[in-house]
Design an enzyme around this catalytic site. Structure first.
Site, PDB file in Angstrom:
ATOM      1  N   ARG A 117      -6.150  17.868  -6.740  1.00 61.10           N
ATOM      2  CA  ARG A 117      -5.144  17.962  -5.676  1.00 61.10           C
ATOM      3  C   ARG A 117      -5.462  19.056  -4.667  1.00 61.10           C
ATOM      4  O   ARG A 117      -5.286  18.871  -3.455  1.00 61.10           O
ATOM      5  CB  ARG A 117      -3.766  18.241  -6.282  1.00 61.10           C
ATOM      6  CG  ARG A 117      -3.103  17.029  -6.905  1.00 61.10           C
ATOM      7  CD  ARG A 117      -1.767  17.414  -7.502  1.00 61.10           C
ATOM      8  NE  ARG A 117      -1.098  16.270  -8.092  1.00 61.10           N
ATOM      9  CZ  ARG A 117      -0.251  15.479  -7.438  1.00 61.10           C
ATOM     10  NH1 ARG A 117       0.011  15.716  -6.177  1.00 61.10           N
ATOM     11  NH2 ARG A 117       0.336  14.455  -8.038  1.00 61.10           N
ATOM     12  N   GLU A 138       2.140 -14.284   5.831  1.00 61.22           N
ATOM     13  CA  GLU A 138       1.123 -15.023   6.580  1.00 61.22           C
ATOM     14  C   GLU A 138      -0.263 -14.850   5.972  1.00 61.22           C
ATOM     15  O   GLU A 138      -1.040 -15.804   5.887  1.00 61.22           O
ATOM     16  CB  GLU A 138       1.137 -14.569   8.040  1.00 61.22           C
ATOM     17  CG  GLU A 138       2.413 -14.967   8.779  1.00 61.22           C
ATOM     18  CD  GLU A 138       2.601 -14.220  10.087  1.00 61.22           C
ATOM     19  OE1 GLU A 138       1.794 -13.292  10.365  1.00 61.22           O
ATOM     20  OE2 GLU A 138       3.542 -14.544  10.837  1.00 61.22           O
TER      21      GLU A 138
END
Length: 322
Positions: A117, A138
């Site tokens: 991190r 779509e």
């Protein structure tokens, strides 16, 4: 830009009923579980959020225009030797690969558990959730329909197996969330095609491209189906929070089920997602593409060029970057 990002997330957090209540997910248990997760997730000592760190993680929310950023920006900035092994649906890669500096994937934020991190910067792009639902529908139809032209592929199951037999090919069917959405849509398309063969074509198809039920699943069926409810609804919020059904951390799946069982707990997910966005190096908006792309170039691109230039200079002088 911050206001627009918050608005987009607020729109994404739809009120849904996906999982029925059960003793395993009673409200008190779930509230404690989600609060504990949120508390640990909101605690952060991130500093200099706008300074590029050693690794850049592009958290690619599907249907936001991320491929443009990847191919037009990131692939130009980072050489292939600096890309981390492709992950996408696998979540099984070694970020310690030498010179691994760029990770671009559809994986959710939980993959940060595999990264350092303190050495990782995160960037992402968000999109109006209504537009993203239309786009997901779509795209699912488009990819699934490609397989209808192959006369030797008589079912969605056979198609999926055939595609996955090709070695060295990364298929859309291997990438989250399309690994769930496309086979589902394929099965539906094959079924409707077979029905037309049995019953003959209808007298008329109508003028609404989102309601051509004789050919493809109508949009309203897609939106209300459990598969879409599980993956599409709240999709960007869950991805930024690390709570998709593709999460890398097993404990996150319990948090996810609790939130989807008890709607009111969604407020904790929203707060975590907003906090994560605030800590990211860059957050773009699909709707403001030109402005977002310019900001990306100025904020991220310039730092990558400077950082890699300094790294190359250090290597040439005998220093080791890592």
């Amino acid at each position: 830009m911050d206001h627009a990002v918050s608005l987009a997330l607020l729109l994404v957090l739809l009120v849904t009923n996906v999982y029925p209540s059960s003793s395993a997910y009673d409200f008190e248990h779930c509230e404690n579980t989600v609060k504990k997760w949120a508390s640990s997730s909101l605690h952060s000592d991130t500093k200099d959020g706008h300074i590029l760190k050693d690794m850049l993680f592009f958290l690619h929310v599907p249907r936001t225009g991320g491929r443009t950023y990847f191919y037009c920006f990131l692939k130009k900035l980072y050489s292939s030797s600096l890309e981390c092994p492709r992950s996408y649906d696998k979540l099984r890669f070694d970020p310690r690969k030498r010179n691994c500096r760029l990770l671009a994937t559809h994986d959710d934020y939980s993959i940060m558990s595999k990264l350092a991190r303190e050495r990782t910067s995160v960037v992402t792009i968000l999109r109006n959730p209504i537009d993203r639902v239309f786009s997901a529908y779509e795209f699912s139809v488009e990819v699934a329909a490609r397989f209808l032209v192959h006369s030797n592929l008589t079912s969605a199951t056979k198609t999926s197996k055939t595609v996955r037999l090709k070695k060295g090919v990364i298929s859309t069917l291997d990438i989250w969330p399309w690994k769930y959405l496309v086979p589902w849509m394929m099965e539906d398309l094959f079924a409707r095609r077979d029905a037309r063969k049995r019953n003959g074509p209808p007298n008329a198809y109508g003028n609404d491209s989102y309601n051509m039920k004789e050919i493809v699943m109508p949009l309203h069926e897609f939106i209300n189906h459990p598969v879409a409810l599980d993956i599409i609804h709240n999709g960007a919020t869950f991805q930024v929070a690390g709570l998709t059904n593709n999460s890398n951390i097993w404990e996150m799946h319990e948090v996810r089920h609790c939130v989807m069982t008890h709607q009111t707990l969604g407020k904790y997910v929203l707060e975590v997602a907003k906090k994560r966005l605030d800590e990211m190096l860059y957050v773009g908006l699909t709707e403001d593409h030109r402005e977002s792309a310019t900001m990306f170039a100025n904020l991220v691109g310039a730092q990558v060029i400077s950082q890699l230039g300094a790294s190359n200079a250090a290597t040439e002088s005998g220093s080791v970057f890592w």
